[in-house]
Design a protein around this motif. Structure first.
Motif, mmCIF file in Angstrom:
data_model
loop_
_atom_site.group_PDB
_atom_site.id
_atom_site.type_symbol
_atom_site.label_atom_id
_atom_site.label_comp_id
_atom_site.label_asym_id
_atom_site.label_seq_id
_atom_site.Cartn_x
_atom_site.Cartn_y
_atom_site.Cartn_z
ATOM 1 N N UNK A 181 0.834 -1.207 0.000
ATOM 2 C CA UNK A 181 0.000 0.000 0.000
ATOM 3 C C UNK A 181 0.865 1.252 0.000
ATOM 4 N N UNK A 182 1.987 1.203 0.729
ATOM 5 C CA UNK A 182 2.904 2.346 0.754
ATOM 6 C C UNK A 182 3.530 2.569 -0.619
ATOM 7 N N UNK A 183 3.781 1.483 -1.342
ATOM 8 C CA UNK A 183 4.398 1.603 -2.666
ATOM 9 C C UNK A 183 3.477 2.300 -3.661
ATOM 10 N N UNK A 184 2.174 2.154 -3.490
ATOM 11 C CA UNK A 184 1.233 2.786 -4.414
ATOM 12 C C UNK A 184 1.237 4.304 -4.295
ATOM 13 N N UNK A 185 1.753 4.827 -3.182
ATOM 14 C CA UNK A 185 1.765 6.279 -2.983
ATOM 15 C C UNK A 185 2.987 6.950 -3.604
ATOM 16 N N UNK A 186 3.919 6.152 -4.129
ATOM 17 C CA UNK A 186 5.124 6.719 -4.750
ATOM 18 C C UNK A 186 4.773 7.221 -6.153
ATOM 19 N N UNK A 187 5.162 8.435 -6.459
ATOM 20 C CA UNK A 187 4.866 9.048 -7.754
ATOM 21 C C UNK A 187 5.603 8.320 -8.875
ATOM 22 N N UNK A 188 4.893 7.769 -9.875
ATOM 23 C CA UNK A 188 5.562 7.043 -10.969
ATOM 24 C C UNK A 188 6.555 7.898 -11.756
ATOM 25 N N UNK A 189 6.360 9.221 -11.740
ATOM 26 C CA UNK A 189 7.281 10.089 -12.483
ATOM 27 C C UNK A 189 8.691 10.046 -11.910
ATOM 28 N N UNK A 190 8.800 9.681 -10.626
ATOM 29 C CA UNK A 190 10.128 9.560 -10.021
ATOM 30 C C UNK A 190 10.912 8.413 -10.660
ATOM 31 N N UNK A 191 10.228 7.311 -10.957
ATOM 32 C CA UNK A 191 10.888 6.187 -11.631
ATOM 33 C C UNK A 191 11.279 6.576 -13.052
ATOM 34 N N UNK A 192 10.392 7.323 -13.725
ATOM 35 C CA UNK A 192 10.693 7.749 -15.088
ATOM 36 C C UNK A 192 11.911 8.667 -15.122
ATOM 37 N N UNK A 193 11.975 9.586 -14.147
ATOM 38 C CA UNK A 193 13.121 10.491 -14.079
ATOM 39 C C UNK A 193 14.405 9.730 -13.779
ATOM 40 N N UNK A 194 14.319 8.747 -12.872
ATOM 41 C CA UNK A 194 15.501 7.950 -12.532
ATOM 42 C C UNK A 194 15.964 7.125 -13.725
ATOM 43 N N UNK A 195 14.999 6.593 -14.488
ATOM 44 C CA UNK A 195 15.356 5.798 -15.667
ATOM 45 C C UNK A 195 16.018 6.676 -16.736
ATOM 46 N N UNK A 196 15.549 7.897 -16.902
ATOM 47 C CA UNK A 196 16.145 8.811 -17.870
ATOM 48 C C UNK A 196 17.570 9.198 -17.466
ATOM 49 N N UNK A 197 17.824 9.178 -16.156
ATOM 50 C CA UNK A 197 19.169 9.478 -15.660
ATOM 51 C C UNK A 197 20.091 8.274 -15.715
ATOM 52 N N UNK A 198 19.571 7.149 -16.216
ATOM 53 C CA UNK A 198 20.403 5.964 -16.382
ATOM 54 C C UNK A 198 20.360 4.990 -15.223
ATOM 55 N N UNK A 199 19.431 5.167 -14.294
ATOM 56 C CA UNK A 199 19.342 4.265 -13.142
ATOM 57 C C UNK A 199 18.659 2.958 -13.542
ATOM 58 N N UNK A 200 19.269 1.831 -13.159
ATOM 59 C CA UNK A 200 18.661 0.529 -13.390
ATOM 60 C C UNK A 200 17.640 0.211 -12.313
ATOM 61 N N UNK A 201 17.103 -1.029 -12.349
ATOM 62 C CA UNK A 201 16.073 -1.405 -11.383
ATOM 63 C C UNK A 201 16.601 -1.388 -9.954
ATOM 64 N N UNK A 202 17.865 -1.818 -9.768
ATOM 65 C CA UNK A 202 18.417 -1.835 -8.413
ATOM 66 C C UNK A 202 18.563 -0.424 -7.860
ATOM 67 N N UNK A 203 19.108 0.512 -8.685
ATOM 68 C CA UNK A 203 19.284 1.886 -8.217
ATOM 69 C C UNK A 203 17.943 2.583 -8.037
#
Length: 299
Positions: A181-203
């Motif tokens: 339930x806590x994970x659902x509150x995380x903004x998906x755009x944060x993952x998109x921004x991290x992926x654009x910066x080159x972060x993999x799944x672990x990072x």
């Protein structure tokens, strides 16, 4: 002002009334029994006519042979349960969050959640059967690989770890739901921004998922600290025996034996009172630390 507000909100207060009455009857009125900790309590005389002995019960408790071992067992088992009860559901929640097939994800959630609803009376009987050194399925599997049978519930070397593992297995499904339930509150755009910066799944997990889960992790850890002296009476009572008193006897089982078996009510009450006071202090400290180091307030 207060009267006007009460008049406006009286239906809500009436909804709270049954819960307040139940709490008073079952949580506060019985606190009068704390006096037994300072008495040589005799049931036929009652609380008010039993002999007052002051701190004698507490002195006897401190001098009681094996009290150090009981305290160590309680802390050792409880701390292992707290650590495992935090790490396992967090890990499982993160792994489940990575699953994209919703049917499989929901099925796993349901399966790991079911044991939470089973009582230790039922699970105790199941564990006794499957962990039996002669006919248990676990020892039969070990025998196929050439290992000797292990007496999980009768060996002081194995009993504490059996308690911890079985408790984590029973309860981690409930905590996993909380973290999901806590994970659902995380903004998906944060993952998109991290992926654009080159972060993999672990990072992404390390820098986005875990920080997003931090408030609920702090909450669950804080609430767990208050239970550091509760190593699980119902579980241990249904699984232990005299052979594993050395490694499995905790404060709650000791209080049970002193109070209901050996009818030493004063000693049992004094031990229970000391445990409650220490738990209250630890819980208050954990609330303070959660606010100071994580900036998180529960109340």
């Amino acid at each position: 002002m207060i009267i006007k507000r009460f008049t406006k909100e009286w239906p809500l207060h009436m909804l709270l009334l049954p819960g307040i009455v139940i709490a008073l009857i079952f949580s506060y009125v019985p606190m009068a029994g704390i006096a037994i900790a300072f008495e040589k309590f005799i049931p036929t005389k009652g609380i008010f006519k039993s002999q007052w002995v002051g701190w004698d019960n507490f002195k006897y408790m401190m001098e009681y042979p094996g009290m150090g071992r009981i305290m160590f067992n309680t802390l050792y088992i409880a701390i292992m349960k707290i650590i495992g009860g935090l790490m396992v559901p967090i890990t499982v929640a993160i792994l489940l969050n990575e699953i994209r097939k919703e049917v499989f994800k929901r099925t796993v959630q349901t399966l790991v959640y079911l044991p939470h609803f089973l009582s230790w009376v039922l699970l105790g009987g199941i564990l006794i059967d499957i962990l039996s050194p002669t006919s248990g399925i676990i020892n039969q599997l070990l025998g196929w690989f050439g290992f000797k049978p292990i007496f999980f519930l009768g060996s002081n070397a194995w009993f504490p770890y059996t308690l911890v593992i079985s408790d984590i297995w029973k309860e981690f499904g409930f905590s996993t739901i909380v973290y999901l339930a806590a994970l659902t509150s995380i903004n998906p755009s944060l993952y998109e921004a991290a992926e654009m910066d080159g972060a993999g799944r672990w990072k992404q997990t390390w820098h986005v998922t875990l920080p997003g889960m931090l408030p609920i992790i702090v909450l669950m850890a804080t609430l767990s600290v208050g239970n550091i002296l509760n190593a699980g009476f119902e579980q241990i009572f249904n699984l232990y025996g005299p052979a594993v008193y050395e490694s499995g006897d905790i404060i709650d089982t000791f209080v049970y034996r002193m109070g209901f078996v050996q009818v030493h009510y004063g000693l049992a009450t004094s031990v229970g009172l000391l445990k409650s006071v220490v738990s209250f202090v630890l819980l208050s400290m954990s609330y303070s630390m959660a606010y100071r180091f994580a900036g998180y307030r529960i109340f």
